[in-house]
Design an enzyme around this catalytic site. Structure first.
Site, PDB file in Angstrom:
ATOM      1  N   ASP A   1     -22.716  66.338  14.536  1.00  0.00           N
ATOM      2  CA  ASP A   1     -23.410  65.079  14.313  1.00  0.00           C
ATOM      3  C   ASP A   1     -23.106  64.619  12.885  1.00  0.00           C
ATOM      4  O   ASP A   1     -22.595  65.390  12.063  1.00  0.00           O
ATOM      5  CB  ASP A   1     -24.914  65.285  14.516  1.00  0.00           C
ATOM      6  CG  ASP A   1     -25.690  63.974  14.496  1.00  0.00           C
ATOM      7  OD1 ASP A   1     -25.144  62.944  14.927  1.00  0.00           O
ATOM      8  OD2 ASP A   1     -26.836  63.985  14.016  1.00  0.00           O
TER       9      ASP A   1
ATOM     10  N   ASP B   1     -25.267  61.829  10.692  1.00  0.00           N
ATOM     11  CA  ASP B   1     -26.444  61.639   9.841  1.00  0.00           C
ATOM     12  C   ASP B   1     -27.355  62.859   9.908  1.00  0.00           C
ATOM     13  O   ASP B   1     -27.694  63.344  10.989  1.00  0.00           O
ATOM     14  CB  ASP B   1     -27.216  60.389  10.286  1.00  0.00           C
ATOM     15  CG  ASP B   1     -26.415  59.112  10.045  1.00  0.00           C
ATOM     16  OD1 ASP B   1     -25.850  58.978   8.953  1.00  0.00           O
ATOM     17  OD2 ASP B   1     -26.353  58.277  10.960  1.00  0.00           O
TER      18      ASP B   1
END
Length: 263
Positions: free
Chosen positions: A13, A15
């Site tokens: 991922d 953020d």
């Protein structure tokens, strides 16, 4: 049982894992460099369909991360690939930004508001009553309802803003039609990413900061999962879920080779 040493490819991922407030998190630049140095296949995943991979590559570079655009996989790309496989050359009415529209165009889909096969809802800061009304009418006429991601809210400088999932709920209430969701936590997002880099689930790890998207989807896709404490999840909130990641670390700096050597 698989260990981190068995992992040959990585999905991560963005953020809360690699960046926060447009700044690279500790260890993130070094981890990207380590993967490149070792020729480890990897993809940076995001549910945000707003930007093209090229746009995101530049934004990450400004944050201190050197991630080439071919190493970025968005929910817009996953959505475009799925629709092109389902109905090559099909037609779409799109509510979204350049990232989604560009991906659909590049996969041969046609944009139209005249009896499209699909209504595709993505992220945009300019949702209009007119475009939502058009989407509702087209769905009621038989268009299939697709959304890029289920996120109900997104971040902004002055607080949260309504996102794809919230607007999708409005459309569902008006049409009584549930959308098909492409992005996390649908494991399809991960399977399309695995296909992109030619990886197998048995040899791939997923790094994320959310139990309800990154980790559950990684588990369902059969991946080695690593939960980081640098984003949304905490060790307390992790216990609220009936499943567990393979590993829990404070941040991606713990995945560096020198960190592993130190034990």
């Amino acid at each position: 049982m698989r260990t981190r040493a068995d992992i040959k490819c990585w999905l991560t991922d963005m953020d809360g894992v690699l960046v926060h407030d447009n700044k690279a998190l500790p260890g993130a630049p070094e981890l990207i460099a380590q993967w490149k140095r070792n020729k480890t296949p990897f993809l940076v995943l995001t549910n945000n369909p707003t930007y093209t991979p090229r746009d995101l590559s530049v934004r990450l570079r400004d944050s201190g991360l050197d991630v080439p655009e071919e190493s970025i996989w968005t929910s817009a790309l996953a959505t475009a690939k799925f629709l092109a496989q389902q109905m090559p050359g099909g037609s779409c009415y799109v509510v979204g930004e350049a990232g989604l529209i560009t991906a659909l165009h590049e996969h041969g889909m046609i944009m139209t508001d005249r009896d499209p096969e699909f209504v595709v809802l993505g992220e945009t800061r300019t949702y209009s009553f007119e475009s939502i009304t058009t989407a509702i009418r087209l769905i009621n006429k038989g268009a299939r309802f697709i959304i890029t991601n289920p996120d109900a809210t997104g971040p902004a400088a002055d607080g949260i803003i309504p996102a794809t999932g919230a607007v999708a709920s409005l459309i569902t209430t008006a049409t009584n039609r549930q959308p098909y969701v492409i992005g996390k936590p649908n494991p399809m997002m991960f399977r399309s990413a695995l296909n992109r880099i030619g990886a197998h689930s048995e040899e791939t790890g997923m790094i994320g900061d959310r139990m309800d998207t990154d980790i559950v989807a990684g588990i369902e896709a059969g991946l080695h999962t690593v939960l980081v404490m640098s984003g949304i999840a905490t060790r307390e909130t992790m216990l609220e879920f009936p499943f567990r990641p393979t590993e829990v670390v404070d941040g991606v700096f713990e995945l560096l080779e020198d960190a592993a050597a130190r034990g």
